[in-house]
Design a protein around this motif. Structure first.
Motif, PDB file in Angstrom:
ATOM      1  N   TYR A 185      20.400  22.932 116.316  1.00  0.00           N
ATOM      2  CA  TYR A 185      20.978  21.707 115.798  1.00  0.00           C
ATOM      3  C   TYR A 185      22.435  21.622 116.239  1.00  0.00           C
ATOM      4  N   GLN A 207      26.137  19.673 114.896  1.00  0.00           N
ATOM      5  CA  GLN A 207      26.745  18.959 113.788  1.00  0.00           C
ATOM      6  C   GLN A 207      28.139  18.518 114.201  1.00  0.00           C
ATOM      7  N   GLY A 243      31.976  15.690 110.048  1.00  0.00           N
ATOM      8  CA  GLY A 243      31.647  14.734 108.998  1.00  0.00           C
ATOM      9  C   GLY A 243      30.235  14.194 109.050  1.00  0.00           C
ATOM     10  N   MET A 244      29.404  14.758 109.905  1.00  0.00           N
ATOM     11  CA  MET A 244      28.046  14.238 110.085  1.00  0.00           C
ATOM     12  C   MET A 244      27.022  15.283 109.660  1.00  0.00           C
ATOM     13  N   GLY A 245      25.766  14.820 109.573  1.00  0.00           N
ATOM     14  CA  GLY A 245      24.673  15.743 109.304  1.00  0.00           C
ATOM     15  C   GLY A 245      24.248  16.475 110.564  1.00  0.00           C
ATOM     16  N   LEU A 246      23.174  17.236 110.438  1.00  0.00           N
ATOM     17  CA  LEU A 246      22.673  18.004 111.578  1.00  0.00           C
ATOM     18  C   LEU A 246      21.679  17.168 112.388  1.00  0.00           C
ATOM     19  N   PHE A 259      24.190  25.043 115.353  1.00  0.00           N
ATOM     20  CA  PHE A 259      23.478  25.940 114.448  1.00  0.00           C
ATOM     21  C   PHE A 259      22.088  26.232 114.989  1.00  0.00           C
ATOM     22  N   ARG A 307      31.187  27.288 117.135  1.00  0.00           N
ATOM     23  CA  ARG A 307      32.087  26.133 117.218  1.00  0.00           C
ATOM     24  C   ARG A 307      32.550  25.964 118.645  1.00  0.00           C
ATOM     25  N   GLN A 324      25.140  22.975 102.283  1.00  0.00           N
ATOM     26  CA  GLN A 324      26.010  23.531 103.301  1.00  0.00           C
ATOM     27  C   GLN A 324      27.397  23.657 102.702  1.00  0.00           C
ATOM     28  N   TYR A 337      21.718  18.334 101.160  1.00  0.00           N
ATOM     29  CA  TYR A 337      20.807  17.561 102.001  1.00  0.00           C
ATOM     30  C   TYR A 337      19.424  17.514 101.369  1.00  0.00           C
ATOM     31  N   PHE A 382      17.975  16.167 109.291  1.00  0.00           N
ATOM     32  CA  PHE A 382      19.012  16.189 108.262  1.00  0.00           C
ATOM     33  C   PHE A 382      19.825  14.909 108.350  1.00  0.00           C
ATOM     34  N   GLY A 383      19.959  14.203 107.246  1.00  0.00           N
ATOM     35  CA  GLY A 383      20.843  13.046 107.207  1.00  0.00           C
ATOM     36  C   GLY A 383      22.271  13.507 106.983  1.00  0.00           C
ATOM     37  N   ASP A 384      23.091  12.633 106.420  1.00  0.00           N
ATOM     38  CA  ASP A 384      24.490  12.978 106.180  1.00  0.00           C
ATOM     39  C   ASP A 384      24.711  13.674 104.845  1.00  0.00           C
ATOM     40  N   GLY A 385      23.713  13.641 103.956  1.00  0.00           N
ATOM     41  CA  GLY A 385      23.791  14.372 102.703  1.00  0.00           C
ATOM     42  C   GLY A 385      24.765  13.794 101.702  1.00  0.00           C
TER      43      GLY A 385
END
Lengths: 114, 111
Positions: free
Chosen positions: A35, A37, A40-43, A90, A110, B38, B87, B101-104
């Protein structure tokens, strides 16, 4: 068990460089995933594998290659790094059992592309 | 996999219950609801999952509505260490770990 390990923890690349992010797991899990990321965003799923020798694309596969020659390892290759690939990466694994077999995630790599 | 909708952020007082909602109106009959969290850019950590019955473990409780279109994760006594992004994921887990996975929801536990 070490669980899911990722190396390196941090990496800075220049545009156009290539590199491989390493991922290993010692739980004998069949399934592994990568994944990314963004801040500020999701995976978002890049690639995944259901077992040695079998891989498939996720949501955002462009610019990345994977291979799965062993159950333990699932490296992610950046072919020609671009600033848009600056992100945290990840790796995750899970066994091939039923719905109770949840994903275990590594600590992340990172990556900054200049 | 079904899509989920979660609030962007929530606050909770330390020691109180934190109730995190998730809408999944397009969930199909064989899809499970999973919750991960997370903490501060670490790798996501599994919390709990369920199909249609309410579930409880040492970390949290999961309440799924009878029509399965929404669920709530409950942290019974939130601590400062529960501050994290939570999430909610819906899917058939046999789909090779390709969870979406969205933004949670960013939960902030305040003293």
């Amino acid at each position: 068990n070490a669980g899911v390990t990722q190396t390196p923890k941090f990496q800075v690349l220049k545009t156009g460089q290539s590199m491989t992010l390493q991922c290993a797991q010692d739980m004998n899990h069949e399934y592994m995933s990568w994944y990314r990321q963004d801040p500020g965003m999701g995976l978002r799923l890049i690639h995944y594998s259901v077992g040695a020798g079998i891989t498939d694309q996720g949501e955002v596969p462009n610019g990345y290659n994977v291979s799965r020659s062993t159950t333990e390892d699932f490296p992610l290759r950046l072919l020609s790094a671009a600033p848009s690939q600056t992100s945290v990466y990840f790796c995750a694994s899970r066994s091939s059992g039923g719905p109770s077999d949840t994903q275990y995630f590594g600590p992340g790599t990172r990556l900054t592309v200049l | 996999d079904a899509k989920t909708t979660q609030p962007t952020s929530m606050d909770c007082a330390e020691g109180r219950a934190a109730n995190l909602p998730c809408n999944h109106s397009t969930i199909s009959g064989n899809e499970y609801v999973y919750w991960y969290r997370q903490i501060h850019s670490q790798g996501p950590q599994y919390i709990i999952h369920g199909l249609k019955n309410n579930e409880t473990n040492e970390m949290a409780s999961l309440i799924i509505t009878e029509d399965r279109k929404s669920s709530t994760l409950i942290l019974p006594h939130a601590t400062l260490r529960d501050t994290a992004v939570y999430y909610c994921i819906v899917g058939i887990n046999t789909n090779a770990g390709k969870s979406t996975f969205g933004d949670g929801t960013t939960l902030t536990v305040k003293p």
